[in-house]
Design a protein around this motif. Structure first.
Motif, PDB file in Angstrom:
ATOM      1  N   ASP A 115       0.785  -1.183   0.009  1.00 13.81           N
ATOM      2  CA  ASP A 115      -0.024   0.051  -0.116  1.00 13.81           C
ATOM      3  C   ASP A 115       0.778   1.238  -0.112  1.00 13.81           C
ATOM      4  OD1 ASP A 115      -2.627  -1.110  -0.214  1.00 13.81           O
ATOM      5  OD2 ASP A 115      -2.692  -1.442   2.083  1.00 13.81           O
ATOM      6  N   GLN A 116       2.236   1.166   0.045  1.00  5.04           N
ATOM      7  CA  GLN A 116       3.189   2.127  -0.056  1.00  5.04           C
ATOM      8  C   GLN A 116       3.199   3.172   1.101  1.00  5.04           C
ATOM      9  OE1 GLN A 116       4.386   3.693  -4.026  1.00  5.04           O
ATOM     10  NE2 GLN A 116       2.270   2.821  -4.666  1.00  5.04           N
ATOM     11  N   ARG A 117       3.344   2.891   2.320  1.00  6.68           N
ATOM     12  CA  ARG A 117       3.363   3.446   3.476  1.00  6.68           C
ATOM     13  C   ARG A 117       4.017   5.042   3.262  1.00  6.68           C
ATOM     14  NH1 ARG A 117       6.925   3.811   7.810  1.00  6.68           N
ATOM     15  NH2 ARG A 117       8.014   2.091   7.278  1.00  6.68           N
ATOM     16  N   ILE A 118       3.510   5.786   3.680  1.00  9.44           N
ATOM     17  CA  ILE A 118       4.254   7.171   3.613  1.00  9.44           C
ATOM     18  C   ILE A 118       5.241   7.555   4.597  1.00  9.44           C
ATOM     19  CG2 ILE A 118       3.502   9.812   3.601  1.00  9.44           C
ATOM     20  CD1 ILE A 118       0.718   8.906   2.715  1.00  9.44           C
ATOM     21  N   LEU A 119       6.304   7.930   3.915  1.00 10.03           N
ATOM     22  CA  LEU A 119       7.551   8.012   4.798  1.00 10.03           C
ATOM     23  C   LEU A 119       7.567   9.695   5.170  1.00 10.03           C
ATOM     24  CD1 LEU A 119       9.898   5.905   3.046  1.00 10.03           C
ATOM     25  CD2 LEU A 119       8.872   5.280   5.175  1.00 10.03           C
ATOM     26  N   GLY A 120       7.164  10.525   4.215  1.00  7.09           N
ATOM     27  CA  GLY A 120       7.119  11.952   4.461  1.00  7.09           C
ATOM     28  C   GLY A 120       6.435  12.569   3.583  1.00  7.09           C
ATOM     29  N   LEU A 121       5.821  13.946   3.840  1.00  7.05           N
ATOM     30  CA  LEU A 121       4.821  14.547   3.085  1.00  7.05           C
ATOM     31  C   LEU A 121       5.522  15.997   3.395  1.00  7.05           C
ATOM     32  CD1 LEU A 121       1.494  13.384   3.974  1.00  7.05           C
ATOM     33  CD2 LEU A 121       1.754  15.744   3.418  1.00  7.05           C
ATOM     34  N   HIS A 122       5.428  16.454   2.226  1.00  5.73           N
ATOM     35  CA  HIS A 122       6.080  18.062   1.887  1.00  5.73           C
ATOM     36  C   HIS A 122       5.047  18.742   1.030  1.00  5.73           C
ATOM     37  CE1 HIS A 122       9.986  16.285   3.558  1.00  5.73           C
ATOM     38  NE2 HIS A 122       9.372  15.347   3.046  1.00  5.73           N
ATOM     39  N   PHE A 123       5.008  20.105   1.530  1.00  4.10           N
ATOM     40  CA  PHE A 123       3.898  20.949   1.013  1.00  4.10           C
ATOM     41  C   PHE A 123       4.505  22.411   1.178  1.00  4.10           C
ATOM     42  CE2 PHE A 123       0.226  23.747   1.227  1.00  4.10           C
ATOM     43  CZ  PHE A 123      -0.599  23.293   0.190  1.00  4.10           C
ATOM     44  N   THR A 124       4.591  22.964  -0.359  1.00  4.52           N
ATOM     45  CA  THR A 124       4.738  24.503  -0.347  1.00  4.52           C
ATOM     46  C   THR A 124       3.442  25.245  -1.073  1.00  4.52           C
ATOM     47  OG1 THR A 124       5.646  24.415  -2.374  1.00  4.52           O
ATOM     48  CG2 THR A 124       7.305  24.517  -0.540  1.00  4.52           C
ATOM     49  N   GLY A 125       3.079  26.192  -0.313  1.00  4.95           N
ATOM     50  CA  GLY A 125       2.028  26.976  -0.801  1.00  4.95           C
ATOM     51  C   GLY A 125       1.256  27.771   0.387  1.00  4.95           C
ATOM     52  N   PRO A 126       0.165  28.240   0.037  1.00  7.45           N
ATOM     53  CA  PRO A 126      -0.701  28.928   1.027  1.00  7.45           C
ATOM     54  C   PRO A 126      -0.900  28.103   2.153  1.00  7.45           C
ATOM     55  CG  PRO A 126      -1.496  29.394  -1.025  1.00  7.45           C
ATOM     56  CD  PRO A 126      -0.728  28.346  -1.239  1.00  7.45           C
ATOM     57  N   ASN A 127      -1.128  28.816   3.697  1.00 10.67           N
ATOM     58  CA  ASN A 127      -1.522  27.841   4.585  1.00 10.67           C
ATOM     59  C   ASN A 127      -0.845  26.545   4.813  1.00 10.67           C
ATOM     60  OD1 ASN A 127      -3.365  30.146   5.135  1.00 10.67           O
ATOM     61  ND2 ASN A 127      -4.319  29.293   3.346  1.00 10.67           N
ATOM     62  N   ALA A 128       0.481  26.384   4.571  1.00  7.95           N
ATOM     63  CA  ALA A 128       1.021  25.210   4.672  1.00  7.95           C
ATOM     64  C   ALA A 128       1.043  24.464   6.116  1.00  7.95           C
ATOM     65  CB  ALA A 128       2.550  25.353   4.341  1.00  7.95           C
ATOM     66  N   GLY A 129       1.031  25.404   7.156  1.00  7.53           N
ATOM     67  CA  GLY A 129       0.933  24.999   8.372  1.00  7.53           C
ATOM     68  C   GLY A 129      -0.342  24.301   8.774  1.00  7.53           C
ATOM     69  N   GLU A 130      -1.427  24.927   8.168  1.00 10.06           N
ATOM     70  CA  GLU A 130      -2.842  24.427   8.626  1.00 10.06           C
ATOM     71  C   GLU A 130      -2.996  22.980   7.632  1.00 10.06           C
ATOM     72  OE1 GLU A 130      -4.764  26.009  10.646  1.00 10.06           O
ATOM     73  OE2 GLU A 130      -3.265  27.635  10.578  1.00 10.06           O
ATOM     74  N   VAL A 131      -2.651  22.890   6.481  1.00  8.15           N
ATOM     75  CA  VAL A 131      -2.581  21.749   5.676  1.00  8.15           C
ATOM     76  C   VAL A 131      -1.831  20.540   6.442  1.00  8.15           C
ATOM     77  CG1 VAL A 131      -2.010  20.740   3.395  1.00  8.15           C
ATOM     78  CG2 VAL A 131      -2.875  23.136   3.555  1.00  8.15           C
ATOM     79  N   THR A 132      -0.500  20.735   6.521  1.00  9.11           N
ATOM     80  CA  THR A 132       0.228  20.087   7.196  1.00  9.11           C
ATOM     81  C   THR A 132      -0.143  19.411   8.593  1.00  9.11           C
ATOM     82  OG1 THR A 132       2.132  21.226   6.039  1.00  9.11           O
ATOM     83  CG2 THR A 132       2.651  19.340   7.461  1.00  9.11           C
ATOM     84  N   GLN A 133      -0.634  20.330   9.354  1.00 10.90           N
ATOM     85  CA  GLN A 133      -1.082  19.864  10.752  1.00 10.90           C
ATOM     86  C   GLN A 133      -2.287  18.865  10.624  1.00 10.90           C
ATOM     87  OE1 GLN A 133      -0.647  21.229  14.408  1.00 10.90           O
ATOM     88  NE2 GLN A 133      -0.771  19.009  14.103  1.00 10.90           N
ATOM     89  N   GLY A 134      -3.231  18.903   9.577  1.00  7.61           N
ATOM     90  CA  GLY A 134      -4.448  18.053   9.365  1.00  7.61           C
ATOM     91  C   GLY A 134      -3.856  16.404   8.825  1.00  7.61           C
ATOM     92  N   PHE A 135      -3.025  16.637   7.869  1.00  7.12           N
ATOM     93  CA  PHE A 135      -2.211  15.320   7.467  1.00  7.12           C
ATOM     94  C   PHE A 135      -1.268  14.735   8.366  1.00  7.12           C
ATOM     95  CE2 PHE A 135      -3.851  17.216   3.430  1.00  7.12           C
ATOM     96  CZ  PHE A 135      -4.401  16.049   2.835  1.00  7.12           C
ATOM     97  N   ALA A 136      -0.843  15.449   9.519  1.00  4.78           N
ATOM     98  CA  ALA A 136       0.218  14.799  10.416  1.00  4.78           C
ATOM     99  C   ALA A 136      -0.619  13.841  11.013  1.00  4.78           C
ATOM    100  CB  ALA A 136       0.611  16.061  11.389  1.00  4.78           C
TER     101      ALA A 136
END
Ligand code: FAD
Length: 504
Positions: free
Chosen positions: A439-460
């Protein structure tokens, strides 16, 4: 009557606590003395007091070289996360005002920024937080002492007041959470005398037309607020992909970078301007220019020198100067603990310091054995184009699992808001690093763009739960958002296919 009950309850609780603590502490003044009233120290002391411990917290701010000082709350509240995020917001609003005109807003006259207005508002907010912390300590019956602490022995802390008076405190347990302070490049002539650091910038009252900054880039982003554009000098030769995107965006929006440049000296001219000389590593030649301010942002040094640690036997990492700590935050001396920025190998972040402090207080009060989990802490860099991430970078994943065992999915996307405003979106990017197979375990997730903090917090949270690429694909996006683009990534880097998102 209600008020009387409250008083009685308080009296009962205080006396009860005193009785319990006397039994617990024997001859000690306190169950717990915390040195450092920042993010971690405050969280630890309040939690401990809530659990019935008798607690004192010592917080003392040594003024910066430029004489800047502030109140209780530590780095985050006074010279870190809070003023930084507010000034970041000021910078974002500047860009939004430009966008607004494309959306039909009529803005009379040229858009300009007044540093003093922003600084005053930010500083007032910080002062209100200082006040809030003092009230909370009082409410929770934590003894707050504005004194500089150092260790005398494993149960004794010496406090020094601003006027030089000594106060001795004994405690069953001692916690050190004294954080760090910005470094100066002391080998560069004029650097200390004429430069400032992040300890000063948030407390400047007057407009700063900036010149030179050494990494990190969060700072340069805020300074594009001013009328003159900052120059950031960087010694980094190989930038990782995500950092490169952020700096490309900043360059496009007016921050000048002088790559591979080594500052040599800072001189004050008779005009008051600062003349900076630097060596261009590529040509080997010296260059010179004048600036209004020079801000050093070259990292932080732990506050361990005056704590008397070696005398008591608390071991340090000789290179970093940080305190060596075990998983339970214990040091080499029983009943002395350390965590937060001062702890070797700990992330320099507020939420980790707070959580570690609370858990330590609970363990010391015998409420739990739970240890702080420092793995996979999500974070965000509040540069003009925000960058959020959780887990491993592509390079780390390659190093740990081997290039052939990872699959990297990526996408260049365009935030809808950028379209009408005709903003360049070429640095808005997503990268999902997965373990190959199944299923391809996620090892790292990276995002540049508006509201990156809010986006990343959710996916964390998904990340903490062991999310896989399959989970990500099964997640239905919220349209039209930038975060939904994460749920749609399907082009692998290995495929070589164009990763630009087109259409809806
Ligand atoms: P601190 O908060 O530094 O507190 C230590 C306290 O101890 C200070 O008040 C200090 O004056 C006091 N002290 C030191 N020595 C003594 C002594 N001998 N006696 C008594 N008191 C003493 N983190 C994030 O999570 N998000 C962000 O966005 C973010 N932005 C940041 C921006 C900047 C510019 C900086 C510099 C940091 C930022 N951080 C951010 C990091 C965050 O502020 C720190 O990780 C966090 O404050 C560490 O908490 P701490 O309790 O370890 O130490």
């Amino acid at each position: 009557m209600a008020a009387l009950c409250r008083v009685r309850h308080r009296w009962k609780r205080t006396n009860c606590i005193q009785l319990i603590t006397r039994n617990l502490t024997g001859t000690f003044d306190y169950d717990l003395v915390v040195i450092g009233g920042g993010s971690g120290g405050l969280a630890c002391s309040k939690e401990a007091a809530q659990l019935g411990q008798k607690v004192a917290v010592l917080d003392y701010v040594e003024p910066s070289v430029k004489g800047t000082k502030w109140g209780i709350g530590g780095t985050c509240v006074n010279v870190g996360c809070i003023p930084k995020k507010l000034m970041h917001q000021a910078a974002l609003l500047g860009t939004a005002l430009k966008d607004a005109q494309k959306y039909g807003w009529q803005i009379p006259g040229p858009i300009s920024h007044n540093w003093s207005t922003m600084a005053e508002a930010v500083q007032n907010h910080v002062r209100s937080l200082n006040w809030g912390h003092r009230v909370q300590l009082q409410d929770k019956e934590v003894k707050y002492l504005n004194i500089k602490g150092s260790l005398v022995d494993e149960h004794t802390v010496k406090g020094l007041t601003r006027t030089g008076k000594e106060i001795m405190l004994t405690a069953k347990n001692i916690v050190i959470a004294t954080g760090g302070r910005p470094k100066y490049p002391t080998h560069i002539p004029g650097a200390v005398e004429h430069g400032i650091t992040s300890d000063d910038i948030f407390w400047l009252k007057e407009t700063v037309a900036f010149g030179i900054i050494l990494f990190p880039i969060w700072c340069a982003g805020k300074l594009t607020l001013g009328c003159q554009h900052p120059i950031t000098f960087s010694l980094l030769c190989v930038l990782q992909q995500m950092a490169g995107l952020v700096t490309d965006y900043m360059e496009a929006y007016g921050t000048k970078f002088s790559w591979r440049s080594v500052p040599k000296s800072v001189d004050k001219l008779s005009s008051g301007a600062l003349q900076v000389t630097w060596t261009d590593e590529q040509t080997g030649k010296d260059q010179r220019d004048t600036f209004d301010s020079v801000l050093w942002a070259i990292g932080r040094a732990p506050e361990t020198k005056t704590l008397g640690l070696e005398k008591v036997g608390v071991k340090l990492n000789k290179e970093s100067g940080k305190i060596l700590v075990a998983a339970d935050e214990s040091t080499s001396v029983p009943n002395i603990y350390a965590f937060g920025d001062i702890g070797e190998g700990r992330p320099e972040l507020t939420p980790t310091a707070i959580k570690a402090g609370k858990l330590l207080a609970r363990r010391l009060a015998g409420q739990t054995n739970e240890l702080m989990n420092y793995d996979n802490v999500a974070t965000t860099v509040f540069t003009p184009l925000e960058y959020g991430c959780v887990g491993l970078s592509e390079e780390e994943a390659e190093g740990r699992h081997g290039k052939d065992s990872i699959e990297v999915y990526h996408a260049f996307y365009k935030p809808l808001e950028f379209t009408v405003a005709e903003r360049d979106a070429s640095q808005c990017y997503i990268k999902v690093v997965c373990k190959r197979g199944g299923d391809q375990r996620i090892l790292g997730l990276h995002f540049t763009g508006p509201n990156a903090g809010e986006v990343t917090q959710g996916f964390a949270m998904g990340f903490q739960c062991g999310a896989t690429l399959t989970h990500l694909k099964e997640t239905v996006g919220i349209h039209p958002t930038c975060a939904e683009e994460l749920t749609k990534v399907n082009v692998s880097k290995r495929s070589g296919l164009d990763a630009t998102v087109t259409g809806c």
